[in-house]
Design a protein around this motif. Structure first.
Motif, PDB file in Angstrom:
ATOM      1  N   SER A 148     -45.704  15.469  23.085  1.00  0.00           N
ATOM      2  CA  SER A 148     -45.379  16.229  21.883  1.00  0.00           C
ATOM      3  C   SER A 148     -45.265  15.311  20.671  1.00  0.00           C
ATOM      4  CB  SER A 148     -44.073  16.996  22.084  1.00  0.00           C
ATOM      5  OG  SER A 148     -43.671  17.643  20.898  1.00  0.00           O
ATOM      6  N   ASP A 149     -44.664  14.136  20.862  1.00  0.00           N
ATOM      7  CA  ASP A 149     -44.531  13.185  19.756  1.00  0.00           C
ATOM      8  C   ASP A 149     -45.895  12.674  19.303  1.00  0.00           C
ATOM      9  OD1 ASP A 149     -41.808  13.438  19.542  1.00  0.00           O
ATOM     10  OD2 ASP A 149     -41.338  11.673  20.746  1.00  0.00           O
ATOM     11  N   ILE A 150     -46.818  12.487  20.240  1.00  0.00           N
ATOM     12  CA  ILE A 150     -48.184  12.096  19.869  1.00  0.00           C
ATOM     13  C   ILE A 150     -48.827  13.191  19.030  1.00  0.00           C
ATOM     14  CG2 ILE A 150     -50.520  11.792  20.788  1.00  0.00           C
ATOM     15  CD1 ILE A 150     -49.339  10.109  23.019  1.00  0.00           C
ATOM     16  N   GLU A 151     -48.670  14.419  19.451  1.00  0.00           N
ATOM     17  CA  GLU A 151     -49.253  15.544  18.710  1.00  0.00           C
ATOM     18  C   GLU A 151     -48.666  15.644  17.308  1.00  0.00           C
ATOM     19  OE1 GLU A 151     -48.353  18.684  21.391  1.00  0.00           O
ATOM     20  OE2 GLU A 151     -50.058  18.269  22.727  1.00  0.00           O
ATOM     21  N   ASN A 152     -47.382  15.262  17.164  1.00  0.00           N
ATOM     22  CA  ASN A 152     -46.705  15.317  15.869  1.00  0.00           C
ATOM     23  C   ASN A 152     -46.769  13.997  15.109  1.00  0.00           C
ATOM     24  OD1 ASN A 152     -45.722  18.063  15.987  1.00  0.00           O
ATOM     25  ND2 ASN A 152     -44.321  17.371  17.578  1.00  0.00           N
ATOM     26  N   LYS A 153     -47.515  13.023  15.671  1.00  0.00           N
ATOM     27  CA  LYS A 153     -47.688  11.702  15.046  1.00  0.00           C
ATOM     28  C   LYS A 153     -46.334  11.074  14.714  1.00  0.00           C
ATOM     29  CE  LYS A 153     -51.320  10.899  12.641  1.00  0.00           C
ATOM     30  NZ  LYS A 153     -52.335  10.801  11.574  1.00  0.00           N
ATOM     31  N   LEU A 154     -45.495  10.993  15.748  1.00  0.00           N
ATOM     32  CA  LEU A 154     -44.118  10.548  15.574  1.00  0.00           C
ATOM     33  C   LEU A 154     -43.783   9.462  16.587  1.00  0.00           C
ATOM     34  CD1 LEU A 154     -41.640  11.486  13.802  1.00  0.00           C
ATOM     35  CD2 LEU A 154     -40.912  12.796  15.805  1.00  0.00           C
ATOM     36  N   ILE A 155     -43.074   8.419  16.139  1.00  0.00           N
ATOM     37  CA  ILE A 155     -42.598   7.373  17.038  1.00  0.00           C
ATOM     38  C   ILE A 155     -41.089   7.503  17.159  1.00  0.00           C
ATOM     39  CG2 ILE A 155     -42.517   4.918  17.570  1.00  0.00           C
ATOM     40  CD1 ILE A 155     -44.917   4.497  15.796  1.00  0.00           C
ATOM     41  N   ARG A 156     -40.630   7.601  18.388  1.00  0.00           N
ATOM     42  CA  ARG A 156     -39.204   7.841  18.648  1.00  0.00           C
ATOM     43  C   ARG A 156     -38.765   6.989  19.833  1.00  0.00           C
ATOM     44  NH1 ARG A 156     -37.104  12.143  21.786  1.00  0.00           N
ATOM     45  NH2 ARG A 156     -39.213  12.985  21.891  1.00  0.00           N
ATOM     46  N   GLU A 178     -38.266  -7.905  19.289  1.00  0.00           N
ATOM     47  CA  GLU A 178     -39.713  -7.711  19.393  1.00  0.00           C
ATOM     48  C   GLU A 178     -40.068  -6.227  19.435  1.00  0.00           C
ATOM     49  OE1 GLU A 178     -43.529  -9.628  21.774  1.00  0.00           O
ATOM     50  OE2 GLU A 178     -41.506  -9.921  22.578  1.00  0.00           O
ATOM     51  N   ARG A 179     -39.155  -5.412  19.926  1.00  0.00           N
ATOM     52  CA  ARG A 179     -39.413  -3.973  19.958  1.00  0.00           C
ATOM     53  C   ARG A 179     -39.474  -3.397  18.542  1.00  0.00           C
ATOM     54  NH1 ARG A 179     -36.319  -1.193  25.146  1.00  0.00           N
ATOM     55  NH2 ARG A 179     -37.849  -1.949  26.669  1.00  0.00           N
ATOM     56  N   ILE A 180     -38.712  -3.967  17.633  1.00  0.00           N
ATOM     57  CA  ILE A 180     -38.764  -3.515  16.247  1.00  0.00           C
ATOM     58  C   ILE A 180     -40.115  -3.864  15.641  1.00  0.00           C
ATOM     59  CG2 ILE A 180     -37.743  -3.830  13.946  1.00  0.00           C
ATOM     60  CD1 ILE A 180     -35.031  -4.180  15.348  1.00  0.00           C
ATOM     61  N   LEU A 181     -40.634  -5.037  15.963  1.00  0.00           N
ATOM     62  CA  LEU A 181     -41.972  -5.403  15.493  1.00  0.00           C
ATOM     63  C   LEU A 181     -43.025  -4.465  16.088  1.00  0.00           C
ATOM     64  CD1 LEU A 181     -41.921  -9.321  15.576  1.00  0.00           C
ATOM     65  CD2 LEU A 181     -41.342  -7.771  13.690  1.00  0.00           C
ATOM     66  N   ARG A 182     -42.860  -4.115  17.349  1.00  0.00           N
ATOM     67  CA  ARG A 182     -43.795  -3.175  17.989  1.00  0.00           C
ATOM     68  C   ARG A 182     -43.730  -1.803  17.316  1.00  0.00           C
ATOM     69  NH1 ARG A 182     -45.660  -3.503  23.177  1.00  0.00           N
ATOM     70  NH2 ARG A 182     -44.703  -1.550  23.828  1.00  0.00           N
ATOM     71  N   LEU A 183     -42.530  -1.396  16.974  1.00  0.00           N
ATOM     72  CA  LEU A 183     -42.331  -0.118  16.286  1.00  0.00           C
ATOM     73  C   LEU A 183     -43.123  -0.087  14.982  1.00  0.00           C
ATOM     74  CD1 LEU A 183     -40.679   2.561  15.846  1.00  0.00           C
ATOM     75  CD2 LEU A 183     -38.934   1.139  14.753  1.00  0.00           C
ATOM     76  N   GLN A 196     -50.628   0.928  12.821  1.00  0.00           N
ATOM     77  CA  GLN A 196     -51.906   1.025  13.544  1.00  0.00           C
ATOM     78  C   GLN A 196     -52.335   2.469  13.747  1.00  0.00           C
ATOM     79  OE1 GLN A 196     -51.719  -0.501  17.596  1.00  0.00           O
ATOM     80  NE2 GLN A 196     -53.811  -1.255  17.426  1.00  0.00           N
ATOM     81  N   LEU A 197     -51.391   3.330  14.135  1.00  0.00           N
ATOM     82  CA  LEU A 197     -51.712   4.714  14.479  1.00  0.00           C
ATOM     83  C   LEU A 197     -51.512   5.681  13.318  1.00  0.00           C
ATOM     84  CD1 LEU A 197     -49.936   4.820  17.974  1.00  0.00           C
ATOM     85  CD2 LEU A 197     -52.370   4.439  17.529  1.00  0.00           C
ATOM     86  N   ASP A 198     -50.947   5.177  12.210  1.00  0.00           N
ATOM     87  CA  ASP A 198     -50.569   6.024  11.073  1.00  0.00           C
ATOM     88  C   ASP A 198     -49.600   7.118  11.521  1.00  0.00           C
ATOM     89  OD1 ASP A 198     -50.444   6.850   8.435  1.00  0.00           O
ATOM     90  OD2 ASP A 198     -52.183   8.180   8.605  1.00  0.00           O
ATOM     91  N   PHE A 199     -48.619   6.704  12.312  1.00  0.00           N
ATOM     92  CA  PHE A 199     -47.549   7.598  12.750  1.00  0.00           C
ATOM     93  C   PHE A 199     -46.321   7.382  11.863  1.00  0.00           C
ATOM     94  CE2 PHE A 199     -48.409   8.757  17.484  1.00  0.00           C
ATOM     95  CZ  PHE A 199     -49.709   9.117  17.173  1.00  0.00           C
ATOM     96  N   GLU A 200     -45.478   8.399  11.804  1.00  0.00           N
ATOM     97  CA  GLU A 200     -44.190   8.265  11.120  1.00  0.00           C
ATOM     98  C   GLU A 200     -43.125   7.859  12.132  1.00  0.00           C
ATOM     99  OE1 GLU A 200     -43.880   8.387   7.808  1.00  0.00           O
ATOM    100  OE2 GLU A 200     -46.069   8.637   7.893  1.00  0.00           O
ATOM    101  N   VAL A 214     -47.345  -1.310   7.005  1.00  0.00           N
ATOM    102  CA  VAL A 214     -46.504  -2.278   7.711  1.00  0.00           C
ATOM    103  C   VAL A 214     -45.601  -3.021   6.722  1.00  0.00           C
ATOM    104  CG1 VAL A 214     -46.512  -4.408   9.068  1.00  0.00           C
ATOM    105  CG2 VAL A 214     -48.083  -2.546   9.663  1.00  0.00           C
ATOM    106  N   ARG A 215     -46.169  -3.451   5.583  1.00  0.00           N
ATOM    107  CA  ARG A 215     -45.369  -4.151   4.565  1.00  0.00           C
ATOM    108  C   ARG A 215     -44.203  -3.290   4.103  1.00  0.00           C
ATOM    109  NH1 ARG A 215     -50.468  -5.127   2.091  1.00  0.00           N
ATOM    110  NH2 ARG A 215     -51.274  -7.226   2.507  1.00  0.00           N
ATOM    111  N   THR A 216     -44.488  -2.030   3.817  1.00  0.00           N
ATOM    112  CA  THR A 216     -43.453  -1.119   3.323  1.00  0.00           C
ATOM    113  C   THR A 216     -42.349  -0.937   4.351  1.00  0.00           C
ATOM    114  OG1 THR A 216     -45.084   0.054   1.973  1.00  0.00           O
ATOM    115  CG2 THR A 216     -43.030   1.210   2.451  1.00  0.00           C
ATOM    116  N   LEU A 217     -42.733  -0.807   5.607  1.00  0.00           N
ATOM    117  CA  LEU A 217     -41.738  -0.629   6.660  1.00  0.00           C
ATOM    118  C   LEU A 217     -40.884  -1.885   6.831  1.00  0.00           C
ATOM    119  CD1 LEU A 217     -43.799   1.339   9.335  1.00  0.00           C
ATOM    120  CD2 LEU A 217     -41.751   2.152   8.129  1.00  0.00           C
ATOM    121  N   LEU A 218     -41.508  -3.044   6.795  1.00  0.00           N
ATOM    122  CA  LEU A 218     -40.757  -4.290   6.923  1.00  0.00           C
ATOM    123  C   LEU A 218     -39.760  -4.445   5.773  1.00  0.00           C
ATOM    124  CD1 LEU A 218     -43.570  -6.759   8.070  1.00  0.00           C
ATOM    125  CD2 LEU A 218     -41.645  -5.946   9.445  1.00  0.00           C
TER     126      LEU A 218
END
Length: 233
Positions: free
Chosen positions: A139-147, A159-164, A170-174, A216-220
């Motif tokens: 469902s999160d993939i369908e909604n383009k969401l990372i949780r 490192e998980r924060i960097l992966r986030l 990369q995927l243009d997910f929110e 990525v810059r904006t998120l960092l």
């Protein structure tokens, strides 16, 4: 080639335990991408896997016995394999970004709780072709969401924060609101990572297109990690 080898492995495992694909391969398939890296897992310990692969065209090379990780390979393929486990992190001032010990378990539910994000915590049972999605990753993939899988996912491992951030770009997910808040609260963990890990992250981001890089810059910057943002070309 991958399909035939996965079918052969599942036939070997099925007498002893179901064999699962987990993580990025499942995610990318649902995204309509063509995945290449295969991560396998089951309840079988490494010594048992080594035993059941005898007299087959597969072999096992142990990568980290303490963490129950190995490669299953033959002349055609190389699959990552891990034993179901529970990761245990030190807390307080002695906390580190990797588990200080693990407990091997025979329960997929327990193993899934150590995964980082819901989109990476889906399992595919190779024996009965069943998708196991305990955290609504599809469902999160369908909604383009990372949780995050749970509220402690980002507590210890920077490192998980960097992966986030990388997945979002990369995927243009929110990034889900609560997950972003947890990342902000734990962004100091990124500063404790080795230069090697940080440079690997920067190198991977520098391969992105300009739109992905800017996200990525904006998120960092949102996570108070401007110094890293400035390293992106």
């Amino acid at each position: 080639m991958i399909k035939n080898n996965l079918e052969a492995l599942s036939d070997i495992f099925k007498v002893y335990s179901p064999l699962y694909i987990v993580g990025g391969f499942v995610r990318d398939k649902l995204l309509g991408l063509e995945p290449t890296d295969v991560d396998l897992c089951s309840a079988l310990p490494l010594n048992k896997v080594k035993e059941i692969l005898k007299n087959t065209n597969f072999d096992l090379k142990i990568k980290n016995e303490q963490f129950g990780t190995a490669c299953i390979f033959n002349k055609e393929i190389n699959f990552e394999y891990s034993v179901f486990r529970k990761d245990i992190y030190k807390k307080g001032k002695f906390a580190k970004h990797s588990p200080y010990k693990v407990e091997f378990v025979d329960n997929l539910n327990i193993d899934s709780a150590r995964r980082d994000f819901t989109i990476n915590a889906m399992y595919y049972n190779l024996i009965n072709n069943e998708l196991i999605d305990l955290y609504n990753g599809k469902s999160d993939i369908e909604n383009k969401l990372i949780r995050v899988v749970n509220n402690t996912t980002l507590n210890y491992d920077g490192e998980r924060i960097l992966r986030l951030v990388k997945f979002a770009g990369q995927l243009d997910f929110e990034i889900e609101e609560k997950t972003l808040e947890l990342a902000k609260n734990n962004s100091k963990n990124v500063l404790e990572l080795s230069n090697t890990i940080v440079q690997k992250f920067i190198n991977s981001i520098n391969k992105f297109n300009q739109v992905q890089k800017q996200k990525v810059r904006t998120l960092l910057e949102t996570l108070n990690l401007s110094k890293l943002a400035n390293l992106i070309l």
